[in-house]
Enzyme design. Structure first.
Site, mmCIF file in Angstrom:
data_model
loop_
_atom_site.group_PDB
_atom_site.id
_atom_site.type_symbol
_atom_site.label_atom_id
_atom_site.label_comp_id
_atom_site.label_asym_id
_atom_site.label_seq_id
_atom_site.Cartn_x
_atom_site.Cartn_y
_atom_site.Cartn_z
ATOM 1 C CG ASP A 31 33.195 45.448 38.854
ATOM 2 O OD1 ASP A 31 32.877 46.003 37.694
ATOM 3 O OD2 ASP A 31 33.892 44.813 39.142
ATOM 4 C CG HIS A 101 31.899 45.980 30.408
ATOM 5 N ND1 HIS A 101 31.864 45.228 29.941
ATOM 6 C CD2 HIS A 101 32.400 47.391 31.211
ATOM 7 C CE1 HIS A 101 33.491 44.931 30.034
ATOM 8 N NE2 HIS A 101 33.748 46.216 30.455
HETATM 9 P P1 DGP Z 1 36.678 45.846 31.763
HETATM 10 O O1 DGP Z 1 37.649 45.696 32.083
HETATM 11 O O2 DGP Z 1 36.378 47.099 31.414
HETATM 12 O O3 DGP Z 1 36.431 44.507 31.038
HETATM 13 O O4 DGP Z 1 35.784 45.059 33.211
HETATM 14 C C1 DGP Z 1 35.516 44.308 33.042
HETATM 15 C C2 DGP Z 1 34.301 44.079 34.340
HETATM 16 O O5 DGP Z 1 34.017 43.445 34.890
HETATM 17 C C3 DGP Z 1 35.549 44.304 36.222
HETATM 18 O O6 DGP Z 1 35.514 45.594 36.605
HETATM 19 C C4 DGP Z 1 35.031 42.685 36.422
HETATM 20 C C5 DGP Z 1 33.844 43.014 36.265
HETATM 21 N N1 DGP Z 1 33.498 41.166 36.334
HETATM 22 C C6 DGP Z 1 33.856 40.861 35.276
HETATM 23 N N2 DGP Z 1 33.730 38.995 35.867
HETATM 24 C C7 DGP Z 1 32.502 39.575 36.417
HETATM 25 C C8 DGP Z 1 31.468 38.606 37.241
HETATM 26 O O7 DGP Z 1 31.817 37.144 37.198
HETATM 27 N N3 DGP Z 1 30.485 38.777 37.333
HETATM 28 C C9 DGP Z 1 31.088 40.443 37.510
HETATM 29 N N4 DGP Z 1 29.717 40.938 38.573
HETATM 30 N N5 DGP Z 1 31.525 41.364 37.602
HETATM 31 C C10 DGP Z 1 32.947 41.350 36.863
#
Ligand code: DGP
Length: 116
Positions: A31, A101
């Site tokens: 994340d 996810h």
């Molecule tokens: P949710 O709130 O459950 O939809 O969590 C989305 C998660 O995705 C949040 O913890 C941050 C992560 N995230 C968003 N954009 C990116 C990205 O471009 N790369 C990565 N590695 N994580 C991301």
């Protein structure tokens, strides 16, 4: 047709991410905003926007999310102490990215599950 998110680009390696696991069904990467020492997102390679969109034919891939979570928890060295798996759905669930996810979070005591 559901709209692709940034996660589809991560699956296809079109944008960088710290990918820790990938196979024919799922991809797992760290994340970008970790809430704990280990915070990995495990996603189906197929675009399923939310848990509301999961169909019976998705049962194999949804099960794979759990077997991969188990493997990553072992690889991260957090399996024995424990960890939390979280799937958020839609605005009240706090979902930000509409590509389903599973959050694997651990590496410290997480305390009771928050509802706020
Ligand atoms: P949710 O709130 O459950 O939809 O969590 C989305 C998660 O995705 C949040 O913890 C941050 C992560 N995230 C968003 N954009 C990116 C990205 O471009 N790369 C990565 N590695 N994580 C991301």
């Amino acid at each position: 047709m559901a709209e692709e998110t940034i996660f589809s680009k991560i699956i296809r390696k079109e944008i960088p991410a710290d990918v820790v696991y990938q196979d024919d069904l799922v991809t797992a990467f760290r994340d970008i905003n970790p809430r704990a020492p280990s915070h990995v997102l495990i996603i189906p390679n197929k675009l399923i926007p939310t848990t509301n969109d999961v169909e019976p034919e998705d049962e194999l891939v949804m099960g794979r999310l759990f077997t991969v979570a188990k493997k990553i928890a072992q690889d991260e060295g957090i399996a024995e102490d424990g960890y939390r798996l979280i799937v958020n759905c839609n605005p009240h669930g706090g979902q930000e990215v509409y590509h389903i996810h599973m959050h694997l979070v651990g590496g410290r005591p997480l305390g009771p599950m928050l509802l706020s």
